[in-house]
Design a protein around this motif. Structure first.
Motif, mmCIF file in Angstrom:
data_model
loop_
_atom_site.group_PDB
_atom_site.id
_atom_site.type_symbol
_atom_site.label_atom_id
_atom_site.label_comp_id
_atom_site.label_asym_id
_atom_site.label_seq_id
_atom_site.Cartn_x
_atom_site.Cartn_y
_atom_site.Cartn_z
ATOM 1 N N ALA A 195 -0.955 14.257 2.237
ATOM 2 C CA ALA A 195 0.614 14.922 2.232
ATOM 3 C C ALA A 195 1.059 15.651 1.827
ATOM 4 C CB ALA A 195 1.071 13.188 2.360
ATOM 5 N N VAL A 196 2.038 15.706 1.968
ATOM 6 C CA VAL A 196 2.960 16.691 1.081
ATOM 7 C C VAL A 196 4.173 16.672 1.429
ATOM 8 C CG1 VAL A 196 2.775 19.175 3.219
ATOM 9 C CG2 VAL A 196 2.841 19.454 0.228
ATOM 10 N N MET A 197 4.841 17.024 1.076
ATOM 11 C CA MET A 197 6.709 17.375 0.493
ATOM 12 C C MET A 197 6.383 17.824 1.428
ATOM 13 S SD MET A 197 9.439 17.676 -1.843
ATOM 14 C CE MET A 197 9.411 19.979 -1.491
ATOM 15 N N ALA A 198 8.082 17.390 2.632
ATOM 16 C CA ALA A 198 8.566 18.282 3.848
ATOM 17 C C ALA A 198 8.962 19.632 3.747
ATOM 18 C CB ALA A 198 9.199 17.632 4.922
ATOM 19 N N GLN A 227 -3.136 29.202 2.611
ATOM 20 C CA GLN A 227 -3.617 28.867 1.886
ATOM 21 C C GLN A 227 -3.096 28.045 0.458
ATOM 22 O OE1 GLN A 227 -3.522 31.821 -1.239
ATOM 23 N NE2 GLN A 227 -5.308 30.934 -2.207
ATOM 24 N N ARG A 228 -1.602 27.244 0.445
ATOM 25 C CA ARG A 228 -0.820 26.509 -0.459
ATOM 26 C C ARG A 228 -2.060 24.849 0.367
ATOM 27 N NH1 ARG A 228 3.575 28.403 -0.698
ATOM 28 N NH2 ARG A 228 4.851 26.901 0.218
ATOM 29 N N LEU A 229 -1.273 25.267 1.789
ATOM 30 C CA LEU A 229 -1.249 23.942 2.131
ATOM 31 C C LEU A 229 -2.847 23.504 2.269
ATOM 32 C CD1 LEU A 229 1.040 23.674 4.845
ATOM 33 C CD2 LEU A 229 1.392 22.171 2.736
ATOM 34 N N SER A 230 -3.795 24.645 2.431
ATOM 35 C CA SER A 230 -5.027 24.043 2.264
ATOM 36 C C SER A 230 -5.928 23.627 1.355
ATOM 37 C CB SER A 230 -6.143 25.362 2.696
ATOM 38 O OG SER A 230 -5.873 26.085 4.131
ATOM 39 N N LEU A 231 -5.242 23.732 -0.038
ATOM 40 C CA LEU A 231 -5.491 24.535 -1.481
ATOM 41 C C LEU A 231 -5.210 22.371 -1.409
ATOM 42 C CD1 LEU A 231 -4.901 26.997 -3.067
ATOM 43 C CD2 LEU A 231 -6.962 26.036 -3.417
ATOM 44 N N ILE A 232 -3.961 21.779 -1.255
ATOM 45 C CA ILE A 232 -3.420 20.800 -1.072
ATOM 46 C C ILE A 232 -4.717 19.554 -0.924
ATOM 47 C CG2 ILE A 232 -1.570 18.686 -1.045
ATOM 48 C CD1 ILE A 232 0.630 21.700 -0.620
ATOM 49 N N LYS A 233 -4.851 20.133 0.446
ATOM 50 C CA LYS A 233 -6.140 19.172 0.894
ATOM 51 C C LYS A 233 -7.110 19.235 -0.134
ATOM 52 C CE LYS A 233 -7.594 16.315 4.715
ATOM 53 N NZ LYS A 233 -6.991 15.221 3.828
ATOM 54 N N GLN A 234 -7.934 20.375 -0.397
ATOM 55 C CA GLN A 234 -9.007 20.473 -0.880
ATOM 56 C C GLN A 234 -8.888 19.314 -2.354
ATOM 57 O OE1 GLN A 234 -10.397 24.719 -1.161
ATOM 58 N NE2 GLN A 234 -9.671 24.428 0.920
ATOM 59 N N ALA A 235 -7.873 19.664 -2.872
ATOM 60 C CA ALA A 235 -7.482 18.866 -3.714
ATOM 61 C C ALA A 235 -7.537 17.816 -3.856
ATOM 62 C CB ALA A 235 -6.419 19.086 -5.084
ATOM 63 N N THR A 276 0.727 -1.057 -0.107
ATOM 64 C CA THR A 276 -0.060 0.083 0.382
ATOM 65 C C THR A 276 1.179 1.200 -0.232
ATOM 66 O OG1 THR A 276 -1.712 -1.450 1.235
ATOM 67 C CG2 THR A 276 -2.567 1.437 1.684
ATOM 68 N N PRO A 277 1.355 1.638 -1.165
ATOM 69 C CA PRO A 277 2.023 2.675 -0.874
ATOM 70 C C PRO A 277 1.228 4.304 -0.631
ATOM 71 C CG PRO A 277 1.272 2.698 -3.373
ATOM 72 C CD PRO A 277 0.880 1.060 -2.399
ATOM 73 N N LYS A 278 1.613 4.996 -0.482
ATOM 74 C CA LYS A 278 1.426 6.364 0.230
ATOM 75 C C LYS A 278 1.811 7.105 -0.727
ATOM 76 C CE LYS A 278 3.909 6.075 3.918
ATOM 77 N NZ LYS A 278 4.710 4.780 4.062
ATOM 78 N N ILE A 279 0.531 8.237 -0.602
ATOM 79 C CA ILE A 279 0.229 9.199 -1.581
ATOM 80 C C ILE A 279 0.501 10.809 -1.571
ATOM 81 C CG2 ILE A 279 -0.983 10.770 -3.657
ATOM 82 C CD1 ILE A 279 -1.967 7.568 -4.326
ATOM 83 N N ALA A 280 1.404 11.878 -1.740
ATOM 84 C CA ALA A 280 2.115 12.797 -1.885
ATOM 85 C C ALA A 280 1.985 13.439 -3.087
ATOM 86 C CB ALA A 280 3.595 12.864 -0.489
ATOM 87 N N LEU A 338 3.466 14.590 6.205
ATOM 88 C CA LEU A 338 4.916 14.636 5.391
ATOM 89 C C LEU A 338 5.054 13.519 4.876
ATOM 90 C CD1 LEU A 338 6.486 18.016 8.079
ATOM 91 C CD2 LEU A 338 5.095 18.057 6.038
ATOM 92 N N ALA A 339 5.352 13.864 3.756
ATOM 93 C CA ALA A 339 6.216 12.886 3.250
ATOM 94 C C ALA A 339 7.738 13.737 2.392
ATOM 95 C CB ALA A 339 5.927 13.277 1.820
ATOM 96 N N PRO A 340 8.873 12.801 2.532
ATOM 97 C CA PRO A 340 10.227 13.585 2.366
ATOM 98 C C PRO A 340 10.243 14.343 1.559
ATOM 99 C CG PRO A 340 10.571 10.534 2.656
ATOM 100 C CD PRO A 340 9.110 10.577 2.296
ATOM 101 N N GLY A 341 11.231 15.505 1.980
ATOM 102 C CA GLY A 341 11.718 16.441 1.613
ATOM 103 C C GLY A 341 13.130 16.361 0.109
ATOM 104 N N TYR A 342 13.366 17.557 0.528
ATOM 105 C CA TYR A 342 14.707 17.817 -0.704
ATOM 106 C C TYR A 342 15.742 18.652 -0.662
ATOM 107 C CZ TYR A 342 16.013 17.478 -6.202
ATOM 108 O OH TYR A 342 16.853 17.100 -6.474
#
Length: 298
Positions: A44-47, A32-40, A4-8, A69-73
């Motif tokens: 999970a989002v890149m750290a 706003q950006r994080l809210s839009l990501i969730k609404q979309a 079961t992969p996790k999606i971010a 959070l998912a891994p960053g860069y």
């Protein structure tokens, strides 16, 4: 796949600039950006701690918007022989320490690029190959890996078009020189395909050291035209190279199917330049395809 992969999402479609590059200043403010990501449709989002935020403030904002959070860069801004190695290792240490404070144990690592660099002007061709430069980069990545591991975070190599670790051959050279205990592998389906790699085989050969994947779709026909006409990175992007997952010419499901059956790491969507003009709609379309292709299992 049985796992079961996790999606971010790495929300860079909000940063796509008119010149075929990325400009973080174009993105909405963090809440706003994080809210839009969730609404979309992403959970999970890149750290990436926003400028001016403490780790605690960032975690509170994530909790408020309902994201994990998912891994960053980390971007390596040195070729291993330009005299900047010590500064890069110090920066990597700080980023790893912050990542550990966020509860992360993995992070992506790739070389930097700039608009006037040789491989940005001649992308995806392995321009000006140099084994000694690859060796110097590998030595630096080894130092970075050791510094990050001391903070409890393992980096994963991310070959990227426009950098000195661009081709499959260069990526394999670094991975073969450093053990999986020091360096994982972060394949980017789009960048590897653009650079001419056999992406499925590459993923399969190093599958056991992949903690997450950058899921990026593209039009190989545009990549081929750009190579034939000697287009630069930005011109190729502006010609329509990047698209949302499932809307391009890559067999993403087939490529990702080369991961181990028990893979439960991250599949992180990246759309460097949305084919759908509105970034929010681009994120929505991406989320729908990902969730339909990799439904959550109870």
């Amino acid at each position: 796949m049985p796992g079961t992969p996790k999606i971010a999402l790495n929300p860079i479609q909000w940063m796509a600039s008119a010149d075929g590059w990325l400009d973080p200043s174009l993105a909405p403010e963090p809440k706003q950006r994080l809210s839009l990501i969730k609404q979309a449709g992403f959970d999970a989002v890149m750290a990436e701690v926003p400028a001016g935020f403490t780790v605690e403030q960032y975690l509170a904002l994530l909790d408020e918007t309902g994201l994990t959070l998912a891994p960053g860069y980390f971007v390596v801004r040195s070729d291993g022989r330009d005299g900047n190695q010590a500064d890069v290792v110090a920066s990597a240490t700080e980023v790893a320490r912050q990542h550990a404070q966020l509860g992360m144990t993995e992070i992506g690592l790739g070389l930097g690029m700039a608009k006037d660099r040789p491989r940005v002007l001649r992308p995806a061709q392995g321009y000006d190959p140099d084994d000694s430069r690859v060796e110097a980069v590998t030595a630096l990545i080894g130092q970075i890996s050791d510094a990050m591991l001391a903070e409890g975070v393992r980096p994963s190599l991310h070959p990227h078009v426009g950098t000195w670790i661009e081709t499959e051959e260069e990526g394999r050279a670094v991975l073969d020189a450093l053990p999986s205990s020091r360096l994982g592998f972060l394949p980017d389906t789009g960048h590897l395909a653009w650079a001419g790699a056999d992406v499925g085989r590459f993923v399969k050969d190093y599958a056991e050291r992949i903690p997450f994947v950058h899921v990026k779709d593209c039009r190989l026909s545009v990549a081929a035209e750009g190579r034939e006409k000697d287009w630069g990175y930005q011109q190729t992007v502006l010609a329509g190279l990047w698209v949302e997952p499932g809307r391009g010419e890559l067999d993403l499901a087939g490529i990702i199917g080369n991961l181990p059956s028990e893979f439960d790491g991250w599949l992180m969507v990246e759309v460097d330049r949305p084919d759908i003009a509105d970034p929010y709609e681009s994120a929505q379309v991406s989320a729908r395809w990902m969730h339909s292709t990799y439904p959550a299992q109870s």
